[in-house]
Write a protein that holds these residues in place. Structure first.
Motif, PDB file in Angstrom:
ATOM      1  N   GLY A 149       0.786  -1.165  -0.104  1.00  7.93           N
ATOM      2  CA  GLY A 149       0.197   0.235   0.131  1.00  7.93           C
ATOM      3  C   GLY A 149       0.923   1.153  -0.084  1.00  7.93           C
ATOM      4  O   GLY A 149       1.936   1.402   0.513  1.00  7.93           O
ATOM      5  N   LEU A 150       0.541   2.303  -0.748  1.00  9.60           N
ATOM      6  CA  LEU A 150       1.101   3.487  -0.749  1.00  9.60           C
ATOM      7  C   LEU A 150       0.927   4.151   0.594  1.00  9.60           C
ATOM      8  O   LEU A 150       1.753   5.085   1.242  1.00  9.60           O
ATOM      9  CB  LEU A 150       0.517   4.324  -1.818  1.00  9.60           C
ATOM     10  N   GLU A 151      -0.083   3.906   1.333  1.00  8.86           N
ATOM     11  CA  GLU A 151      -0.460   4.449   2.710  1.00  8.86           C
ATOM     12  C   GLU A 151      -0.006   3.777   3.902  1.00  8.86           C
ATOM     13  O   GLU A 151      -0.089   2.631   3.914  1.00  8.86           O
ATOM     14  CB  GLU A 151      -1.874   4.865   2.876  1.00  8.86           C
ATOM     15  N   ALA A 152       0.810   4.313   4.829  1.00  8.22           N
ATOM     16  CA  ALA A 152       1.490   3.548   5.763  1.00  8.22           C
ATOM     17  C   ALA A 152       0.283   2.578   6.557  1.00  8.22           C
ATOM     18  O   ALA A 152       0.589   1.492   7.130  1.00  8.22           O
ATOM     19  CB  ALA A 152       2.254   4.327   6.931  1.00  8.22           C
ATOM     20  N   GLU A 196      -9.041   1.907  -6.581  1.00  8.46           N
ATOM     21  CA  GLU A 196      -8.266   3.295  -7.173  1.00  8.46           C
ATOM     22  C   GLU A 196      -6.759   3.165  -6.413  1.00  8.46           C
ATOM     23  O   GLU A 196      -5.868   3.758  -6.950  1.00  8.46           O
ATOM     24  CB  GLU A 196      -9.127   4.401  -6.710  1.00  8.46           C
ATOM     25  N   GLU A 197      -6.907   2.527  -5.342  1.00 10.21           N
ATOM     26  CA  GLU A 197      -5.680   2.607  -4.530  1.00 10.21           C
ATOM     27  C   GLU A 197      -4.778   1.837  -5.475  1.00 10.21           C
ATOM     28  O   GLU A 197      -3.477   2.285  -5.481  1.00 10.21           O
ATOM     29  CB  GLU A 197      -5.841   1.933  -2.936  1.00 10.21           C
ATOM     30  N   PHE A 198      -4.969   0.703  -5.769  1.00  5.42           N
ATOM     31  CA  PHE A 198      -4.065  -0.139  -6.612  1.00  5.42           C
ATOM     32  C   PHE A 198      -3.591   0.466  -7.819  1.00  5.42           C
ATOM     33  O   PHE A 198      -2.323   0.592  -8.288  1.00  5.42           O
ATOM     34  CB  PHE A 198      -4.446  -1.415  -6.890  1.00  5.42           C
ATOM     35  N   LYS A 199      -4.346   1.294  -8.412  1.00  3.54           N
ATOM     36  CA  LYS A 199      -4.111   1.923  -9.781  1.00  3.54           C
ATOM     37  C   LYS A 199      -2.932   3.020  -9.298  1.00  3.54           C
ATOM     38  O   LYS A 199      -1.883   3.356  -9.936  1.00  3.54           O
ATOM     39  CB  LYS A 199      -5.245   2.554 -10.413  1.00  3.54           C
ATOM     40  N   LYS A 200      -3.251   3.727  -8.252  1.00  3.93           N
ATOM     41  CA  LYS A 200      -2.506   4.658  -7.734  1.00  3.93           C
ATOM     42  C   LYS A 200      -1.065   4.081  -7.213  1.00  3.93           C
ATOM     43  O   LYS A 200       0.123   4.875  -7.606  1.00  3.93           O
ATOM     44  CB  LYS A 200      -3.138   5.579  -6.398  1.00  3.93           C
ATOM     45  N   PHE A 201      -0.976   3.038  -6.584  1.00  2.00           N
ATOM     46  CA  PHE A 201       0.008   2.364  -6.361  1.00  2.00           C
ATOM     47  C   PHE A 201       0.949   2.166  -7.495  1.00  2.00           C
ATOM     48  O   PHE A 201       2.167   2.325  -7.423  1.00  2.00           O
ATOM     49  CB  PHE A 201      -0.440   1.101  -5.754  1.00  2.00           C
ATOM     50  N   LEU A 202       0.304   1.449  -8.458  1.00  2.00           N
ATOM     51  CA  LEU A 202       1.020   1.020  -9.832  1.00  2.00           C
ATOM     52  C   LEU A 202       1.730   2.242 -10.548  1.00  2.00           C
ATOM     53  O   LEU A 202       2.703   2.417 -11.017  1.00  2.00           O
ATOM     54  CB  LEU A 202       0.184   0.242 -10.753  1.00  2.00           C
ATOM     55  N   ALA A 203       0.748   3.267 -10.392  1.00  2.00           N
ATOM     56  CA  ALA A 203       1.279   4.546 -11.419  1.00  2.00           C
ATOM     57  C   ALA A 203       2.332   5.089 -10.667  1.00  2.00           C
ATOM     58  O   ALA A 203       3.528   5.596 -11.244  1.00  2.00           O
ATOM     59  CB  ALA A 203       0.144   5.552 -11.164  1.00  2.00           C
ATOM     60  N   ARG A 208       8.347   5.979 -11.427  1.00  2.00           N
ATOM     61  CA  ARG A 208       9.790   5.850 -10.870  1.00  2.00           C
ATOM     62  C   ARG A 208      10.675   4.888 -11.570  1.00  2.00           C
ATOM     63  O   ARG A 208      11.666   4.433 -11.155  1.00  2.00           O
ATOM     64  CB  ARG A 208       9.801   5.378  -9.281  1.00  2.00           C
ATOM     65  N   ASN A 209       9.749   3.873 -12.822  1.00  2.06           N
ATOM     66  CA  ASN A 209      10.526   2.960 -13.305  1.00  2.06           C
ATOM     67  C   ASN A 209      11.020   1.798 -12.671  1.00  2.06           C
ATOM     68  O   ASN A 209      11.887   1.354 -12.924  1.00  2.06           O
ATOM     69  CB  ASN A 209      11.853   3.486 -14.139  1.00  2.06           C
ATOM     70  N   LYS A 240      -4.542  -8.308 -16.839  1.00  2.00           N
ATOM     71  CA  LYS A 240      -3.904  -8.005 -18.217  1.00  2.00           C
ATOM     72  C   LYS A 240      -4.036  -6.606 -18.792  1.00  2.00           C
ATOM     73  O   LYS A 240      -3.003  -6.151 -19.412  1.00  2.00           O
ATOM     74  CB  LYS A 240      -4.198  -9.387 -18.968  1.00  2.00           C
ATOM     75  N   GLY A 241      -4.978  -6.170 -18.415  1.00  2.00           N
ATOM     76  CA  GLY A 241      -5.334  -4.626 -19.045  1.00  2.00           C
ATOM     77  C   GLY A 241      -4.622  -3.844 -18.320  1.00  2.00           C
ATOM     78  O   GLY A 241      -4.233  -2.852 -18.958  1.00  2.00           O
ATOM     79  N   LEU A 242      -4.421  -3.855 -17.031  1.00  2.00           N
ATOM     80  CA  LEU A 242      -3.490  -2.959 -16.223  1.00  2.00           C
ATOM     81  C   LEU A 242      -1.926  -3.206 -16.674  1.00  2.00           C
ATOM     82  O   LEU A 242      -1.550  -2.257 -16.858  1.00  2.00           O
ATOM     83  CB  LEU A 242      -3.586  -3.281 -14.918  1.00  2.00           C
ATOM     84  N   GLN A 243      -1.593  -4.367 -17.197  1.00  2.00           N
ATOM     85  CA  GLN A 243      -0.430  -4.441 -18.017  1.00  2.00           C
ATOM     86  C   GLN A 243      -0.155  -3.680 -19.014  1.00  2.00           C
ATOM     87  O   GLN A 243       1.207  -3.144 -19.206  1.00  2.00           O
ATOM     88  CB  GLN A 243       0.219  -5.963 -18.031  1.00  2.00           C
ATOM     89  N   GLU A 244      -0.996  -3.117 -19.670  1.00  2.00           N
ATOM     90  CA  GLU A 244      -0.786  -2.288 -21.015  1.00  2.00           C
ATOM     91  C   GLU A 244      -0.365  -0.754 -20.398  1.00  2.00           C
ATOM     92  O   GLU A 244       0.090  -0.168 -21.218  1.00  2.00           O
ATOM     93  CB  GLU A 244      -2.061  -2.338 -21.530  1.00  2.00           C
ATOM     94  N   ASN A 245      -0.939  -0.444 -19.318  1.00  2.00           N
ATOM     95  CA  ASN A 245      -0.581   1.013 -18.700  1.00  2.00           C
ATOM     96  C   ASN A 245       0.485   1.113 -17.495  1.00  2.00           C
ATOM     97  O   ASN A 245       0.920   2.137 -17.322  1.00  2.00           O
ATOM     98  CB  ASN A 245      -1.866   1.544 -18.194  1.00  2.00           C
ATOM     99  N   TYR A 246       0.782  -0.046 -16.966  1.00  2.00           N
ATOM    100  CA  TYR A 246       1.675   0.127 -15.884  1.00  2.00           C
ATOM    101  C   TYR A 246       2.690  -0.993 -15.907  1.00  2.00           C
ATOM    102  O   TYR A 246       2.652  -1.775 -16.509  1.00  2.00           O
ATOM    103  CB  TYR A 246       0.909  -0.107 -14.577  1.00  2.00           C
ATOM    104  N   ARG A 247       3.836  -0.619 -15.186  1.00  2.00           N
ATOM    105  CA  ARG A 247       4.838  -1.808 -15.097  1.00  2.00           C
ATOM    106  C   ARG A 247       4.681  -2.655 -13.964  1.00  2.00           C
ATOM    107  O   ARG A 247       5.000  -2.772 -12.873  1.00  2.00           O
ATOM    108  CB  ARG A 247       6.337  -1.120 -14.849  1.00  2.00           C
ATOM    109  N   VAL A 248       3.677  -3.750 -14.209  1.00  2.00           N
ATOM    110  CA  VAL A 248       3.287  -4.786 -13.306  1.00  2.00           C
ATOM    111  C   VAL A 248       3.172  -5.928 -14.041  1.00  2.00           C
ATOM    112  O   VAL A 248       2.697  -6.232 -15.228  1.00  2.00           O
ATOM    113  CB  VAL A 248       1.774  -4.249 -12.672  1.00  2.00           C
TER     114      VAL A 248
END
Length: 355
Positions: A149-152, A196-203, A208-209, A240-248
């Protein structure tokens, strides 16, 4: 495989060619090995089950047994030599938490890091700049850092360790500053996958590559019974759709230009600290023990089992409730013997192995 992943793979190989030419030469032969029906497996070595965390999802919580014989430095050196002869090129050192173990450095030396691309899992608690440099100098190439998670608050609650998120984020910088490769490991439930949290996490990490490796939640170990968190095919298609937009990526993502599907035995095999070889790290079914048999014989047996030897574009422990429920019949036993768990009809060849 997407062009983006292909380009990343090319860059990684060029780096490996310079840093560890012996490992690079073996990686270049992976496609030939797969065509011959041979394994190119990562050896995921759970070399010490001790850990300073008690995470909600821990899959190895029931595996520690101090009455059993543990692999020695000499055993590990022997196994590494067998693996080298088989043309394997990669190790993942894990636990437990590797950075609390006194065995880590001696086992890395026994493996002989000049021959391998070596990753080290960690929860990040002890990974400061000094430790990152130590890992690099030891011969480790990549850190696989767990962040959920991005949040502590979210991360610390999942890991049951207040302050762990802050240390993890500092560990990201320490790892990169030391010149080590890095990817983030994160656990994803059905609910989190669509959040949305997971998308923000991936973004955040994509910006940061930094690659993110996704572990789909599995109702095993400490997470036993959490079937509602399992994904299905529709969820996998969404991923699989997320993989098109993020490094996951996940274990099902094609690697080295090859789509292996479920990588059990073909692409990743787990070794316990007692020498048990598990076809899948999440279902503790032993296909042999390295104190009794050779790695070659055990991998051949694993390849003869339907769940491991045949192409499968799903993850049974993450997507097949009936498969997991079947393992519950053996929940008091670790490891589960292969000849007790698998049925005769689940062998694709060499059925005499069930005798």
């Amino acid at each position: 495989m997407s062009i983006k992943i292909h380009e990343q793979e090319g860059k990684k190989r060029e780096k490996l060619k310079i840093a560890k030419p012996k490992a690079y030469e073996k990686v270049c032969k992976f496609e030939e090995k797969i065509k011959r029906g041979e394994s190119i497996t990562i050896l995921q070595f759970q070399f010490d089950y001790r850990c300073n965390f008690v995470c909600k999802h821990c899959s190895i919580i029931h595996r520690m047994d101090r009455k059993r014989k543990e692999l020695s430095v000499e055993d590990v050196a022997r196994i590494a030599n067998q693996a080298d002869e088989l043309g394997l090129a990669r190790w993942v050192l894990t636990g437990g938490e590797p950075l609390v173990s006194q065995k880590l450095e001696s086992f890395v030396k026994a493996i002989d890091p000049s021959r391998w691309y070596i990753s080290c899992d960690t929860n990040g608690w002890f990974l400061d700049h000094g430790r990152a440099l130590k890992l690099r100098d030891m011969g480790i190439d990549r850190v696989q850092l767990s962040i959920d998670g991005l949040e502590a608050k979210e991360h610390d609650e999942f890991r049951k360790k207040p302050g762990s998120h802050e240390r993890c984020m500092k560990a990201v910088d320490a790892t990169l500053d030391a010149g080590l490769d890095l990817f983030i490991q994160t656990v994803v439930t059905k609910e989190r996958l669509h959040s949305e949290e997971f998308k923000k996490f991936l973004a955040y990490f994509s910006d940061r590559n930094i690659d993110v490796f996704t572990t789909f939640a599995k109702p095993v170990g400490a997470y036993m019974g959490n079937f509602d968190d399992m994904i299905n095919q529709e969820d996998l298609d969404f991923f699989k759709g997320l993989q098109e937009n993020y490094r996951v990526f996940s274990h099902l993502t094609p690697a080295f230009g090859m789509a292996l599907g479920c990588p059990a035995v073909k692409g990743i095999t787990t070794i316990s600290e007692y020498g048990d070889v598990l076809g899948c790290q999440y279902t503790p079914i032993s296909i042999g023990n390295l104190l009794e048999e050779s790695l070659s014989d055990i991998l051949k047996r694993g390849a003869s089992i339907k769940w491991y030897g045949e192409y499968m574009q799903t993850c049974p422990p993450a997507m097949d409730p009936e498969y997991i429920k079947r393992t519950y019949e053996f929940k008091e036993k670790f490891p589960i013997p292969w000849n007790e768990f698998f049925k005769p009809e689940e062998f694709v060849e060499n059925k005499e192995l069930v005798k």
